[in-house]
Write an enzyme that holds these catalytic residues in place. Sequence first.
Site, mmCIF file in Angstrom:
data_model
loop_
_atom_site.group_PDB
_atom_site.id
_atom_site.type_symbol
_atom_site.label_atom_id
_atom_site.label_comp_id
_atom_site.label_asym_id
_atom_site.label_seq_id
_atom_site.Cartn_x
_atom_site.Cartn_y
_atom_site.Cartn_z
ATOM 1 N N ALA A 181 0.824 -1.212 0.000
ATOM 2 C CA ALA A 181 0.000 0.000 0.000
ATOM 3 C C ALA A 181 0.855 1.258 0.000
ATOM 4 C CB ALA A 181 -0.943 -0.006 1.196
ATOM 5 N N HIS A 444 -6.665 34.987 -4.857
ATOM 6 C CA HIS A 444 -7.990 34.414 -4.615
ATOM 7 C C HIS A 444 -8.785 34.410 -5.914
ATOM 8 C CE1 HIS A 444 -11.780 33.531 -2.610
ATOM 9 N NE2 HIS A 444 -12.323 34.543 -3.304
#
Length: 465
Positions: A181, A444
């Site tokens: 994993a 932003h």
Amino acid sequence: MTKHDVVIIGAGPGGYVAAIRGAQLGLDVAVVEREAALGGTCVRVGCIPSKALLESSERYLVAREHLAEHGVGVEGVTLDLATMQARKTRVVRQNTDGVAYLLDKHKVTRHLGDGRLAGPHRVIVEGADGVLELEATHVVLATGSVSATLPGVEVDGDVIGTSTEALDYGTVPSSLIVIGAGAIGLEIGSVWSRLGAQVTVVEYLDRILPGMDLQIARDALRILQRQGLTFRLGARVTGASVTGTGAERRARLEVEGSDPLEADKVLVAVGRRAATDGLGLDDVGVLLDDRGRVQVDAGFRTNVEGVYAIGDLIPGPMLAHKAEEDGVALMELLATGHGHVDYDLVPSIVYTEPEIAAVGHTEERLIEAGTPFRTGVFPYSANGRARTLGQTDGKVKILAHADTDRILGVHIVGARAGDLIAEAVAAMTFGASAEDLARTVHAHPTLAEIVKEAALAVDGRAIHI
């Protein structure tokens, strides 16, 4: 005998980048590579082909299941695996051709064949055109790594294979067992899960992504489970066999303490080991450590005069960008006497969806070392750009020293984490504090604002949560 200042055995990320940097510094550099296509495992059968399939399979999944929520109606979405694989091959070829172009541009000599040490300053190249002997002031070993094996699990290159075979399936297996994993297992498992395979990941440890921050790894596990991957953690594989014949061949996996598992295919992804076979190390006395890696000092020197090693052959993370930095540092050391790699700031990325990225110390490591720290966490779900993308799973976690506020580690699970981590690496390289990052203006709306907010959260003053 052909003479060069530097002979590099291996044209993977470490070798070819070292060659280019050496040439830039005025050295006469030659590269010995057994494959006609340059770029090593990363470019030919690793990083590049896996990312090509990850991208294609994600687009298939989005078209099939997620475009409708954007008001895009698509009917009859089908998978053309042959075309997907052909695109992967084309992307690989563009990259291998690019490496060849760069070596030619910088007048790096190429020798096609198997290279091995014949002495402190000598390399033998055995190729299709015969045997060539090279002499060099400096010989650099850069042969990378190969897939590690697991006792009791014999790879046949068909039903039971490594990442090389798993990236080249001609049909989608109905079931796939991934042993391991780590990054490779999760990435390739994600590809075939998206394309329709039932994927089961079997891991010896009781967690995924060994070495990564545990909180981030647990978040990643939950996300991958929601995507349909099944996990068997704390499971020790004791053997594997192939049953049936022809098209009916299947794999049977023996797991300690539980019933056997069966699948059409098995991917063995239990890590990698240094590719030292055939280099003639024993012949010239190059020393290895207890894990089979080449022993080097801080200047990449082996115990044999004029012989150096970089990349996956030596201790450190087995990552292409680490090998590249090794190569650059070594060439600069040879040409100028100065070269450096900060091994504490080598980022690691898992290219699942969402991506997982990290740099620096984990929370567990800081606790173990007794280092005082503060934590700032900010979720993707509170970020405007993540909402517009429809990718709100995940978080950014920043660890900063409790006394100095210096950033000690950054861990991300979320969309484009692999790109976001670069800001953290840059900040940490210059010794930034969480306050420095928090006061840096971020545009932003962007995902990068999550990093800023996590930095603000270190001081308990995140704005948007």
